[in-house]
Design a protein around this motif. Sequence first.
Motif, mmCIF file in Angstrom:
data_model
loop_
_atom_site.group_PDB
_atom_site.id
_atom_site.type_symbol
_atom_site.label_atom_id
_atom_site.label_comp_id
_atom_site.label_asym_id
_atom_site.label_seq_id
_atom_site.Cartn_x
_atom_site.Cartn_y
_atom_site.Cartn_z
ATOM 1 N N VAL A 81 7.439 -7.901 4.922
ATOM 2 C CA VAL A 81 6.201 -8.058 4.121
ATOM 3 C C VAL A 81 5.258 -8.924 4.732
ATOM 4 N N ARG A 82 4.270 -8.513 4.948
ATOM 5 C CA ARG A 82 3.098 -9.535 5.347
ATOM 6 C C ARG A 82 1.954 -9.679 4.173
ATOM 7 N N PHE A 83 1.544 -10.911 3.924
ATOM 8 C CA PHE A 83 0.811 -11.071 2.678
ATOM 9 C C PHE A 83 -0.300 -12.092 2.893
ATOM 10 N N ILE A 91 -3.905 -8.742 0.250
ATOM 11 C CA ILE A 91 -3.458 -7.585 1.171
ATOM 12 C C ILE A 91 -1.969 -7.673 1.241
ATOM 13 N N VAL A 92 -1.060 -6.730 0.965
ATOM 14 C CA VAL A 92 0.257 -6.507 1.054
ATOM 15 C C VAL A 92 0.425 -5.446 2.073
ATOM 16 N N GLU A 93 1.238 -5.865 3.272
ATOM 17 C CA GLU A 93 1.474 -4.953 4.064
ATOM 18 C C GLU A 93 3.090 -4.856 4.185
ATOM 19 N N ILE A 94 3.836 -3.730 4.122
ATOM 20 C CA ILE A 94 5.292 -3.442 4.293
ATOM 21 C C ILE A 94 5.195 -2.736 5.692
ATOM 22 N N ASP A 99 10.312 -1.778 14.479
ATOM 23 C CA ASP A 99 9.325 -1.424 15.566
ATOM 24 C C ASP A 99 7.696 -1.946 15.294
ATOM 25 N N GLY A 100 7.662 -2.395 13.927
ATOM 26 C CA GLY A 100 6.443 -2.857 13.280
ATOM 27 C C GLY A 100 5.727 -1.873 12.754
ATOM 28 N N SER A 101 6.188 -0.707 12.467
ATOM 29 C CA SER A 101 5.273 0.444 12.193
ATOM 30 C C SER A 101 4.799 0.319 10.625
ATOM 31 N N LEU A 102 3.989 0.760 10.064
ATOM 32 C CA LEU A 102 3.315 0.497 8.784
ATOM 33 C C LEU A 102 4.042 1.541 7.744
ATOM 34 N N VAL A 103 4.604 0.831 6.678
ATOM 35 C CA VAL A 103 5.233 1.718 5.721
ATOM 36 C C VAL A 103 4.324 1.862 4.457
ATOM 37 N N HIS A 104 3.684 0.791 3.956
ATOM 38 C CA HIS A 104 2.729 0.750 2.948
ATOM 39 C C HIS A 104 1.711 -0.365 3.164
ATOM 40 N N ARG A 105 0.430 -0.016 2.952
ATOM 41 C CA ARG A 105 -0.639 -1.184 3.008
ATOM 42 C C ARG A 105 -1.267 -1.006 1.775
ATOM 43 N N TYR A 106 -1.277 -2.214 0.581
ATOM 44 C CA TYR A 106 -2.147 -2.279 -0.567
ATOM 45 C C TYR A 106 -3.236 -3.322 -0.380
ATOM 46 N N LEU A 107 -4.297 -2.941 -0.834
ATOM 47 C CA LEU A 107 -5.469 -3.764 -0.768
ATOM 48 C C LEU A 107 -5.863 -4.027 -2.435
ATOM 49 N N ASP A 155 -3.909 4.405 4.130
ATOM 50 C CA ASP A 155 -2.796 4.780 5.543
ATOM 51 C C ASP A 155 -3.111 4.049 6.529
ATOM 52 N N GLU A 156 -2.769 4.089 7.772
ATOM 53 C CA GLU A 156 -3.227 3.663 9.105
ATOM 54 C C GLU A 156 -4.625 4.024 9.585
ATOM 55 N N THR A 157 -5.286 5.150 8.809
ATOM 56 C CA THR A 157 -6.616 5.443 9.212
ATOM 57 C C THR A 157 -7.595 4.754 8.064
ATOM 58 N N ASN A 158 -7.076 3.876 7.218
ATOM 59 C CA ASN A 158 -7.671 3.208 6.006
ATOM 60 C C ASN A 158 -8.250 4.097 5.184
ATOM 61 N N THR A 159 -7.661 5.174 4.729
ATOM 62 C CA THR A 159 -8.131 6.152 3.886
ATOM 63 C C THR A 159 -7.077 5.985 2.713
ATOM 64 N N MET A 160 -7.895 6.037 1.486
ATOM 65 C CA MET A 160 -7.190 5.790 0.211
ATOM 66 C C MET A 160 -6.069 6.802 -0.076
#
Length: 253
Positions: A81-83, A91-94, A99-107, A155-160
């Motif tokens: 988790v990156r905070f 921002i909370v990124e999981i 491999d560092g791939s994105l699972v969740h991103r909360y703003l 998501d990865e495209t910054n779409t809600m």
Amino acid sequence: MVILLCPVHAEELPPPVETPALQAVEPPAAIDPQVPVDPFIKLQGSVWRTKAGIVFLKTPVGLLTLTSKTALKDLKASQEVRFWLHDRHSIVEIRKRSDGSLVHRYLSGPMTSGTDVPRTLRWWGPDGDQTVHVGTQEARLTDYREGDLLTIEVDETNTMSGVHDLQFDLQVSQAPEANADVSLLLSGTVSKLKSNFIFVRTPIGLVMLNSKIGVPHVKVGQPLTLQINHEQVTVTVPPTAKPAPRRGAALIH
């Protein structure tokens, strides 16, 4: 008159004294350029414990607790988790540790409408302001007004992709190890002292500090600023102003 002429002896000059080489003085560590405001936090953590709606994360400075009724349900020990926190934005990124791939991103932060592109929101990001596309989630925003605090998932495209609730709690109980990827700037007022712990009321809530990280003697009501830059921890407490003596005050014996 007798004048004595003494022979002049040429004395050998002493060997030159070796001047010790000047030791290079390391300049003080530069302040992380990503610390522009107070409060600011940048942390990375791993899952320590989980229970319904609560995730406890081990970070280089102590426990970071995330709480949510609608998110964090599939967090795994194989993820990190990156905070980030910047003023009123967080921002909370999981991401997968493998491999560092994105699972969740909360703003999280005050809802701010985009000015250039319709049906977008403007959000703070570690690399600068970012545009978030509302996508198919416009109906989820009908109960919110400009400036209302809001937590969304993108998501990865910054779409809600959803609207959530998300809170956090931070305990600073240790100094980070050398070269730890940590930046923190946080000011507040001492509200409670208990054993080795100091509770500081800050703009982000109550933060607990362990006095062993280098907190000087403080009293309830005193302002305090904590700054962490990699392994360097600095705690600043302004000096207490002494009351000026009253004019004409006489000593009573």
